[in-house]
Design a protein around this motif. Structure first.
Motif, PDB file in Angstrom:
ATOM      1  N   CYS A   1       0.846  -1.202   0.000  1.00  0.00           N
ATOM      2  CA  CYS A   1       0.000   0.000   0.000  1.00  0.00           C
ATOM      3  C   CYS A   1       0.877   1.247   0.000  1.00  0.00           C
ATOM      4  O   CYS A   1       1.822   1.345   0.774  1.00  0.00           O
ATOM      5  N   THR A   2       0.541   2.214  -0.848  1.00  0.00           N
ATOM      6  CA  THR A   2       1.368   3.412  -0.941  1.00  0.00           C
ATOM      7  C   THR A   2       1.164   4.377   0.225  1.00  0.00           C
ATOM      8  O   THR A   2       1.900   5.357   0.317  1.00  0.00           O
ATOM      9  N   HIS A   3       0.191   4.112   1.090  1.00  0.00           N
ATOM     10  CA  HIS A   3       0.118   4.895   2.324  1.00  0.00           C
ATOM     11  C   HIS A   3       1.459   4.862   3.052  1.00  0.00           C
ATOM     12  O   HIS A   3       1.917   5.868   3.583  1.00  0.00           O
ATOM     13  N   GLY A   4       2.061   3.669   3.072  1.00  0.00           N
ATOM     14  CA  GLY A   4       3.341   3.519   3.764  1.00  0.00           C
ATOM     15  C   GLY A   4       4.411   4.405   3.152  1.00  0.00           C
ATOM     16  O   GLY A   4       5.214   5.015   3.865  1.00  0.00           O
ATOM     17  N   ILE A   5       4.421   4.498   1.811  1.00  0.00           N
ATOM     18  CA  ILE A   5       5.417   5.337   1.140  1.00  0.00           C
ATOM     19  C   ILE A   5       5.177   6.796   1.531  1.00  0.00           C
ATOM     20  O   ILE A   5       6.113   7.529   1.856  1.00  0.00           O
ATOM     21  N   ALA A   6       3.915   7.220   1.526  1.00  0.00           N
ATOM     22  CA  ALA A   6       3.604   8.612   1.877  1.00  0.00           C
ATOM     23  C   ALA A   6       4.022   8.900   3.327  1.00  0.00           C
ATOM     24  O   ALA A   6       4.610   9.947   3.607  1.00  0.00           O
ATOM     25  N   HIS A   7       3.721   7.965   4.241  1.00  0.00           N
ATOM     26  CA  HIS A   7       4.143   8.147   5.637  1.00  0.00           C
ATOM     27  C   HIS A   7       5.646   8.326   5.719  1.00  0.00           C
ATOM     28  O   HIS A   7       6.155   9.192   6.418  1.00  0.00           O
ATOM     29  N   ARG A   8       6.346   7.455   5.001  1.00  0.00           N
ATOM     30  CA  ARG A   8       7.812   7.484   5.074  1.00  0.00           C
ATOM     31  C   ARG A   8       8.351   8.808   4.548  1.00  0.00           C
ATOM     32  O   ARG A   8       9.268   9.387   5.128  1.00  0.00           O
TER      33      ARG A   8
ATOM     34  N   CYS B   1      -4.611   1.125  -4.458  1.00  0.00           N
ATOM     35  CA  CYS B   1      -5.325   0.324  -3.470  1.00  0.00           C
ATOM     36  C   CYS B   1      -5.483  -1.049  -4.098  1.00  0.00           C
ATOM     37  O   CYS B   1      -6.526  -1.369  -4.652  1.00  0.00           O
ATOM     38  N   ASN B   2      -4.402  -1.836  -4.048  1.00  0.00           N
ATOM     39  CA  ASN B   2      -4.443  -3.111  -4.783  1.00  0.00           C
ATOM     40  C   ASN B   2      -5.552  -4.022  -4.273  1.00  0.00           C
ATOM     41  O   ASN B   2      -6.177  -4.737  -5.044  1.00  0.00           O
ATOM     42  N   THR B   3      -5.836  -3.972  -2.957  1.00  0.00           N
ATOM     43  CA  THR B   3      -6.864  -4.852  -2.394  1.00  0.00           C
ATOM     44  C   THR B   3      -8.227  -4.575  -3.013  1.00  0.00           C
ATOM     45  O   THR B   3      -8.911  -5.482  -3.492  1.00  0.00           O
ATOM     46  N   ASN B   4      -8.640  -3.288  -3.015  1.00  0.00           N
ATOM     47  CA  ASN B   4      -9.979  -2.971  -3.495  1.00  0.00           C
ATOM     48  C   ASN B   4     -10.055  -2.769  -5.009  1.00  0.00           C
ATOM     49  O   ASN B   4     -11.141  -2.832  -5.575  1.00  0.00           O
ATOM     50  N   TRP B   5      -8.919  -2.521  -5.639  1.00  0.00           N
ATOM     51  CA  TRP B   5      -8.936  -2.534  -7.099  1.00  0.00           C
ATOM     52  C   TRP B   5      -8.988  -3.976  -7.599  1.00  0.00           C
ATOM     53  O   TRP B   5      -9.270  -4.226  -8.769  1.00  0.00           O
TER      54      TRP B   5
ATOM     55  N   LEU C   1       1.945  -5.117  -8.105  1.00  0.00           N
ATOM     56  CA  LEU C   1       2.618  -4.576  -9.277  1.00  0.00           C
ATOM     57  C   LEU C   1       1.625  -4.154 -10.353  1.00  0.00           C
ATOM     58  O   LEU C   1       1.815  -3.153 -11.041  1.00  0.00           O
ATOM     59  N   GLU C   2       0.522  -4.915 -10.486  1.00  0.00           N
ATOM     60  CA  GLU C   2      -0.520  -4.518 -11.442  1.00  0.00           C
ATOM     61  C   GLU C   2      -1.150  -3.192 -11.037  1.00  0.00           C
ATOM     62  O   GLU C   2      -1.531  -2.383 -11.890  1.00  0.00           O
ATOM     63  N   ALA C   3      -1.266  -2.967  -9.731  1.00  0.00           N
ATOM     64  CA  ALA C   3      -1.846  -1.712  -9.254  1.00  0.00           C
ATOM     65  C   ALA C   3      -0.972  -0.534  -9.652  1.00  0.00           C
ATOM     66  O   ALA C   3      -1.471   0.510 -10.091  1.00  0.00           O
ATOM     67  N   MET C   4       0.346  -0.696  -9.536  1.00  0.00           N
ATOM     68  CA  MET C   4       1.266   0.378  -9.946  1.00  0.00           C
ATOM     69  C   MET C   4       1.106   0.666 -11.445  1.00  0.00           C
ATOM     70  O   MET C   4       1.115   1.803 -11.887  1.00  0.00           O
ATOM     71  N   GLN C   5       0.942  -0.411 -12.220  1.00  0.00           N
ATOM     72  CA  GLN C   5       0.769  -0.261 -13.663  1.00  0.00           C
ATOM     73  C   GLN C   5      -0.564   0.409 -13.981  1.00  0.00           C
ATOM     74  O   GLN C   5      -0.651   1.266 -14.858  1.00  0.00           O
ATOM     75  N   TYR C   6      -1.598   0.046 -13.219  1.00  0.00           N
ATOM     76  CA  TYR C   6      -2.924   0.641 -13.422  1.00  0.00           C
ATOM     77  C   TYR C   6      -2.869   2.140 -13.148  1.00  0.00           C
ATOM     78  O   TYR C   6      -3.419   2.944 -13.899  1.00  0.00           O
ATOM     79  N   LEU C   7      -2.177   2.493 -12.070  1.00  0.00           N
ATOM     80  CA  LEU C   7      -2.029   3.920 -11.739  1.00  0.00           C
ATOM     81  C   LEU C   7      -1.387   4.660 -12.922  1.00  0.00           C
ATOM     82  O   LEU C   7      -1.865   5.706 -13.355  1.00  0.00           O
ATOM     83  N   LYS C   8      -0.315   4.053 -13.443  1.00  0.00           N
ATOM     84  CA  LYS C   8       0.430   4.687 -14.528  1.00  0.00           C
ATOM     85  C   LYS C   8      -0.434   4.796 -15.786  1.00  0.00           C
ATOM     86  O   LYS C   8      -0.464   5.834 -16.439  1.00  0.00           O
TER      87      LYS C   8
END
Lengths: 259, 85
Positions: A29-36, A220-224, A229-236
């Motif tokens: 989850c990218t929440h963790g990246i944002a927190h960091r 949000c890979n869980t709810n998407w 990795l597919e979620a990152m691609q979907y975002l892009k």
């Protein structure tokens, strides 16, 4: 592993502004990246002792457990109102809110627009993942046209459900806004750019240049219903065309600032 | 000779999301399938030599689970020394 006498340099270590608590976020989850990134910026600017965060309602409702700075929890969508009060009573503190799209662009729409309109000296970190994560993947105001969610199972039909809310564009129109940008968290380059933007947003607040917001495109890979990795691609592939990365408003006083 | 680096994985935090594995420019990361973290995930590990300590894995890591180390190249270390490093 290495036993030579060669001098060793620590390239990266966990920032001191993050607490020891493991997060409850799903893996990837990218929440963790944002927190960091927020924690790294607080360390760099040495503002942890005078920073006050305002946590939202949503997946990041427990954000106060993950930082070592002061944190308060706001009612759903009301983080900008709470931050306004804190900043006005304690103007020497660095006050930031951390909000998701359901919290900020839906129930908290009036609070955020008025906080920006008043030019409150607060920083907003806005996580846009185009879905309601915590409640089970319902359609958010930021969901993409045609996006399938649990409350739009045939895809978001813009005729009956409207168009996505573009918060960065919307808030950048207000005169009280000093720094409004959109960044993404899908690859290392964009994550570095996001960190710089968060740094500049805090600098905006410290210089008293008005409201600052960094919108971070997230996954949000869980709810998407896809893999990490597919979620990152979907975002892009799908989110970036709808939500272009860019600087929507940068106060002229910030233009020569290098961080 | 390329710079030599290595990572340490904090198993309290790593959730095996594989974001670091996908972005590693040297392709030296893999999941440790013989091992579970306290949360029940397979943690990431260095699968072979070749890490340069670039830190891109740590930039991607959502859990800040990685500590990245790098050997300072001898020439650079000597160059730094006289100026009182």
């Amino acid at each position: 592993m290495v036993t030579t006498a060669t001098p060793v340099q620590v390239v990266y270590k966990r920032p001191a502004s993050l607490s020891d608590t493991p997060t409850h976020y799903c893996p990837g989850c990218t929440h963790g990246i944002a927190h960091r990134l927020i924690a790294e910026v607080m360390d760099e600017m040495n503002i942890r002792e005078r920073a006050i965060g305002v946590a939202p309602v949503g997946c990041s409702v427990f954000a106060y457990n993950y930082f070592t700075c002061d944190f308060v929890e706001a009612a759903h969508g009301r983080a900008p109102a709470m931050a306004t009060g804190i900043k006005r009573v304690l103007p020497d503190r660095v006050v930031f809110t951390y909000q998701g799209d359901g919290d900020m662009a839906s129930i908290g729409m009036s609070e955020i627009v008025h906080a920006a309109g008043r030019g409150e000296n607060i920083t907003v970190i806005f996580i846009n993942n185009a879905i309601y994560g915590m409640t089970g993947g319902q359609m958010a105001p930021t969901s993409l046209p045609g996006q399938k969610t649990t409350s739009s199972p045939t895809g978001r039909d813009v005729e009956s459900m409207g168009f996505p809310m573009k918060m960065a564009e919307l808030l950048s129109q207000l005169e009280g806004a000093g720094y409004v940008v959109r960044r993404s968290l899908h690859d290392p380059k964009n994550i570095r750019m996001a960190k710089k933007a968060i740094r500049l947003a805090f600098e905006t607040q410290i210089r008293g240049l008005g409201f600052s917001m960094v919108e971070l495109l997230s996954t949000c890979n869980t709810n998407w219903g896809v893999s990490v990795l597919e979620a990152m691609q979907y975002l892009k592939d799908h989110m970036l065309p709808v939500y272009p990365i860019g600087d929507y408003k940068v106060s002229p006083a910030l233009e020569n600032l290098r961080v | 000779m390329p710079v030599k680096g290595w990572i340490e994985v904090d198993e309290r935090y790593c959730k095996g999301c594989e974001l670091c594995i996908s972005e590693c420019p040297q392709n030296v990361l893999a999941l440790d399938l013989d091992h579970l973290t306290p949360k029940g995930y397979h943690p990431v590990m260095l699968k072979m030599e070749g890490c340069t300590g670039c830190g891109i894995c740590a930039i991607m890591c959502p859990e800040a689970a990685l500590t990245v180390y790098r050997e300072v190249p001898q020439k650079a270390a000597q160059a730094v020394q006289p100026s009182g490093g």
